[in-house]
Design a protein around this motif. Structure first.
Motif, PDB file in Angstrom:
ATOM      1  N   GLU A   1       0.960  -1.112  -0.120  1.00  0.00           N
ATOM      2  CA  GLU A   1      -0.212  -0.132  -0.023  1.00  0.00           C
ATOM      3  C   GLU A   1       1.075   1.234   0.019  1.00  0.00           C
ATOM      4  OE1 GLU A   1      -3.279   1.944   2.968  1.00  0.00           O
ATOM      5  OE2 GLU A   1      -2.883  -0.133   3.088  1.00  0.00           O
ATOM      6  N   GLU A   2       1.998   1.505   0.778  1.00  0.00           N
ATOM      7  CA  GLU A   2       2.783   2.420   0.961  1.00  0.00           C
ATOM      8  C   GLU A   2       4.296   2.240   0.903  1.00  0.00           C
ATOM      9  OE1 GLU A   2       1.611   5.698   1.215  1.00  0.00           O
ATOM     10  OE2 GLU A   2      -0.510   5.236   1.864  1.00  0.00           O
ATOM     11  N   PRO A   3       4.622   1.750  -0.495  1.00  0.00           N
ATOM     12  CA  PRO A   3       5.983   1.216  -0.674  1.00  0.00           C
ATOM     13  C   PRO A   3       7.131   2.133  -0.138  1.00  0.00           C
ATOM     14  CG  PRO A   3       5.016   1.646  -2.577  1.00  0.00           C
ATOM     15  CD  PRO A   3       3.824   1.645  -1.810  1.00  0.00           C
ATOM     16  N   GLN A   4       7.008   3.798  -0.429  1.00  0.00           N
ATOM     17  CA  GLN A   4       7.847   4.667   0.074  1.00  0.00           C
ATOM     18  C   GLN A   4       7.937   4.491   1.371  1.00  0.00           C
ATOM     19  OE1 GLN A   4       9.531   4.958  -3.559  1.00  0.00           O
ATOM     20  NE2 GLN A   4      10.100   6.601  -2.131  1.00  0.00           N
ATOM     21  N   LEU A   5       6.810   4.534   2.142  1.00  0.00           N
ATOM     22  CA  LEU A   5       6.983   4.882   3.572  1.00  0.00           C
ATOM     23  C   LEU A   5       7.487   3.606   4.224  1.00  0.00           C
ATOM     24  CD1 LEU A   5       6.094   6.740   5.957  1.00  0.00           C
ATOM     25  CD2 LEU A   5       3.670   5.627   5.942  1.00  0.00           C
ATOM     26  N   PHE A   6       7.109   2.343   3.790  1.00  0.00           N
ATOM     27  CA  PHE A   6       7.378   1.202   4.236  1.00  0.00           C
ATOM     28  C   PHE A   6       9.078   1.050   3.933  1.00  0.00           C
ATOM     29  CE2 PHE A   6       8.812  -3.449   3.727  1.00  0.00           C
ATOM     30  CZ  PHE A   6       8.159  -3.908   4.632  1.00  0.00           C
ATOM     31  N   THR A   7       9.478   1.531   2.719  1.00  0.00           N
ATOM     32  CA  THR A   7      11.115   1.444   2.676  1.00  0.00           C
ATOM     33  C   THR A   7      11.630   2.428   3.685  1.00  0.00           C
ATOM     34  OG1 THR A   7      10.648   1.147   0.173  1.00  0.00           O
ATOM     35  CG2 THR A   7      12.738   2.036   1.015  1.00  0.00           C
ATOM     36  N   GLN A   8      11.127   3.552   4.100  1.00  0.00           N
ATOM     37  CA  GLN A   8      11.809   4.586   5.129  1.00  0.00           C
ATOM     38  C   GLN A   8      11.749   3.554   6.402  1.00  0.00           C
ATOM     39  OE1 GLN A   8       9.748   7.955   5.023  1.00  0.00           O
ATOM     40  NE2 GLN A   8       9.775   8.320   2.814  1.00  0.00           N
ATOM     41  N   GLU A   9      10.770   3.008   6.640  1.00  0.00           N
ATOM     42  CA  GLU A   9      10.774   2.151   7.977  1.00  0.00           C
ATOM     43  C   GLU A   9      11.868   1.022   8.107  1.00  0.00           C
ATOM     44  OE1 GLU A   9       8.652   2.188  10.969  1.00  0.00           O
ATOM     45  OE2 GLU A   9       8.981   4.326  10.127  1.00  0.00           O
ATOM     46  N   ILE A  10      11.925   0.484   6.931  1.00  0.00           N
ATOM     47  CA  ILE A  10      13.111  -0.576   6.738  1.00  0.00           C
ATOM     48  C   ILE A  10      14.514  -0.027   6.980  1.00  0.00           C
ATOM     49  CG2 ILE A  10      14.016  -2.450   5.403  1.00  0.00           C
ATOM     50  CD1 ILE A  10      11.280  -2.900   6.516  1.00  0.00           C
ATOM     51  N   ARG A  11      14.620   1.104   6.194  1.00  0.00           N
ATOM     52  CA  ARG A  11      15.932   1.801   6.347  1.00  0.00           C
ATOM     53  C   ARG A  11      16.229   1.981   7.794  1.00  0.00           C
ATOM     54  NH1 ARG A  11      14.876   6.059   1.218  1.00  0.00           N
ATOM     55  NH2 ARG A  11      15.215   4.552  -0.464  1.00  0.00           N
ATOM     56  N   ALA A  12      15.314   2.668   8.505  1.00  0.00           N
ATOM     57  CA  ALA A  12      15.486   3.111   9.777  1.00  0.00           C
ATOM     58  C   ALA A  12      15.775   1.995  10.821  1.00  0.00           C
ATOM     59  CB  ALA A  12      14.373   4.239  10.178  1.00  0.00           C
ATOM     60  N   ALA A  13      15.083   1.085  10.463  1.00  0.00           N
ATOM     61  CA  ALA A  13      14.964  -0.125  11.332  1.00  0.00           C
ATOM     62  C   ALA A  13      16.282  -0.942  11.443  1.00  0.00           C
ATOM     63  CB  ALA A  13      13.982  -1.156  11.069  1.00  0.00           C
ATOM     64  N   PHE A  14      16.955  -0.926  10.316  1.00  0.00           N
ATOM     65  CA  PHE A  14      18.245  -1.675  10.083  1.00  0.00           C
ATOM     66  C   PHE A  14      19.394  -0.899  10.069  1.00  0.00           C
ATOM     67  CE2 PHE A  14      15.180  -5.164   8.214  1.00  0.00           C
ATOM     68  CZ  PHE A  14      15.143  -5.797   9.408  1.00  0.00           C
ATOM     69  N   ARG A  15      19.417   0.277  10.326  1.00  0.00           N
ATOM     70  CA  ARG A  15      20.232   1.332  10.283  1.00  0.00           C
ATOM     71  C   ARG A  15      21.410   0.861  11.316  1.00  0.00           C
ATOM     72  NH1 ARG A  15      17.887   6.516   8.942  1.00  0.00           N
ATOM     73  NH2 ARG A  15      17.835   5.606   6.695  1.00  0.00           N
ATOM     74  N   SER A  16      21.074   0.495  12.450  1.00  0.00           N
ATOM     75  CA  SER A  16      22.164   0.078  13.515  1.00  0.00           C
ATOM     76  C   SER A  16      22.676  -1.123  13.208  1.00  0.00           C
ATOM     77  CB  SER A  16      21.405   0.094  14.689  1.00  0.00           C
ATOM     78  OG  SER A  16      20.467  -0.847  14.893  1.00  0.00           O
ATOM     79  N   ALA A  17      22.101  -2.244  12.467  1.00  0.00           N
ATOM     80  CA  ALA A  17      22.459  -3.330  12.065  1.00  0.00           C
ATOM     81  C   ALA A  17      23.705  -3.543  11.291  1.00  0.00           C
ATOM     82  CB  ALA A  17      21.464  -4.298  11.513  1.00  0.00           C
ATOM     83  N   ARG A  18      24.021  -2.042  10.524  1.00  0.00           N
ATOM     84  CA  ARG A  18      24.899  -2.068   9.509  1.00  0.00           C
ATOM     85  C   ARG A  18      26.341  -1.899  10.185  1.00  0.00           C
ATOM     86  NH1 ARG A  18      23.062  -1.279   4.312  1.00  0.00           N
ATOM     87  NH2 ARG A  18      20.640  -0.833   4.120  1.00  0.00           N
TER      88      ARG A  18
END
Length: 431
Positions: free
Chosen positions: A414-431
């Motif tokens: 439904e909201e691929p751009q917003l979802f993508t932003q969540e994924i980026r933020a969620a895994f930023r510390s895992a990098r």
């Protein structure tokens, strides 16, 4: 359906690019595999795959839709008796007159697809490698009544962030598998394929692809698979992200219920339990019975899949009745997804996933705790919007929690751009 070792032609890539981001993804998706990937020989070899549905199958689908024997109109003014006749008939009209399966097929074939046998089942997956050198490998799992179709619009933003408002540091190598019994994956021929076994298969898939460190994401059934992957904690798994709080579906006795957010979540769960989970009860107890309808009638399949949560039904129904679509949850995309189920004949095998989960739950085994870092996004249109306290109680290793402003049960769709932003933020510390 047939597989082929040939890569997509330029024309096919351009056709596939009708979906946002797919052309960009396809332009670099065919790069080299990791250096330590499994060799392309033996029973576990990774084989290129392309979707190729025979014309007779598509024609038969349309004939069956046209020959639907319609029930009388519901006796209420809402969906309390189920999928409304006007919605189902509008869907059927659009399906036979406007939906183009070949466009869907080209969209899928614009992306690198593969199959590999794991634990006796052929697993289908999309594997898009980012052009950015330090991209983080990510395996994302779809749900029911979704499929890999619900994740396609995120491919470009996740793998090529510099073309979609991000930076190279946000890039992911993306693996999108089809759950066993769904879509282009094989159907299990033995008992035991619950979400835990699927999680073990995903760990093997990532090992076979040569990824020594990676993250995982899932919603709906995919959230259960990803939850189990977090409990399995295979070597290399850095963190998981969920957008459905699976533990709360099993019971709320241990969860706090004092704040307004907690009370609202509990009320939504109770409403779902009382009047919204008929499909879940049937698939958890009698998947074979409903399977006859799902394999015999395209309209029965579509209606069964539409009758999910209230928020999704409202958005989908509105789109078919002439209203504006909710983000990318368009008529075309909804029927892309339903057509995948019909043309692969996987209605009943997907339903069995629920039966397998029910058997596992009835066995009463205490699950292992999730030991890897957990991220959670509580979208407003989910079946219930889990408050932070529930996420923290369910996952003591919670490291990220956010409440996006839009999106529902099919958040990535439904909201691929917003979802993508969540994924980026969620895994930023895992990098």
């Amino acid at each position: 359906m047939t597989s082929s070792a040939s890569r997509p032609t330029r024309r096919q890539l351009l056709q596939g690019g009708l979906a946002a981001g797919v052309t960009i993804a396809a332009s670099f998706a065919l790069g080299p595999a990791p250096a330590n990937a499994a060799p392309p020989t033996g029973p576990t070899r990774i084989r290129p795959f392309r979707v190729a549905i025979r014309r007779e199958r598509v024609d038969e689908m349309r004939r069956r839709i046209a020959a639907t024997r319609w029930p009388s109109r519901e006796l209420v003014a809402d969906r309390s008796q189920g999928v409304q006749l006007a919605t189902a008939q509008a869907l059927a009209r659009f399906w036979t007159t406007s939906h183009d399966w070949r466009r869907t097929e080209a969209k899928l074939n614009a992306l690198p697809q593969f199959k590999t046998e794991i634990d006796g089942v052929d697993i289908h997956f999309i594997h898009v490698r980012s052009r950015h050198h330090n991209a983080l490998p990510l395996i994302m799992t779809h749900g029911w009544p979704g499929s890999i179709v619900e994740l396609l619009e995120t491919v470009g933003p996740l793998t090529d962030p510099t073309a979609h408002g991000g930076t190279a540091a946000d890039a992911f190598h993306l693996v999108l598998p089809s759950i066993p019994g769904y879509g282009f994956s094989g159907k299990p021929s033995e008992l035991g394929w619950d979400t835990s076994r699927t999680a073990r298969a995903w760990a093997e898939l990532m090992r076979r692809l040569g990824y020594s460190r990676y993250v995982a994401q899932g919603g709906d059934v995919g959230a259960a698979v990803t939850d189990n992957l977090g409990r399995l904690a295979p070597t290399g798994l850095l963190a998981i992200h969920l957008n459905l709080l699976v533990p709360a579906l099993a019971g709320t006795d241990s969860l706090p219920k004092t704040t307004d957010d907690e009370k609202a979540a509990l009320a939504a769960l109770e409403k779902f339990s009382a009047s919204g989970k008929g499909y879940l009860v049937e698939q958890s107890t009698r998947p074979q019975t409903i399977g006859y309808a799902l394999l015999d009638s395209p309209v029965a399949l579509a209606a069964w899949m539409l009758d999910h949560d209230t928020d999704s039904y409202r958005k989908i129904s509105r789109a078919f009745l002439g209203g504006p679509p909710s983000g990318n949850l368009t008529r075309e995309h909804v029927l892309d997804n339903v057509s995948v189920y019909w043309l692969t004949g996987t209605g009943e095998s997907a339903a069995r996933t629920y039966w397998e989960r029910a058997q596992t739950a009835a066995a009463g085994h205490s699950p292992s705790p999730v030991t890897v870092p957990v991220a959670f996004s509580a979208f407003p249109g989910e079946i219930f919007r889990a408050p932070r306290s529930w996420a923290e109680t369910s996952y003591p290793t919670l490291r990220y929690y956010n409440k996006p402003v839009r999106g529902g049960h099919f958040a990535a769709w439904e909201e691929p751009q917003l979802f993508t932003q969540e994924i980026r933020a969620a895994f930023r510390s895992a990098r």
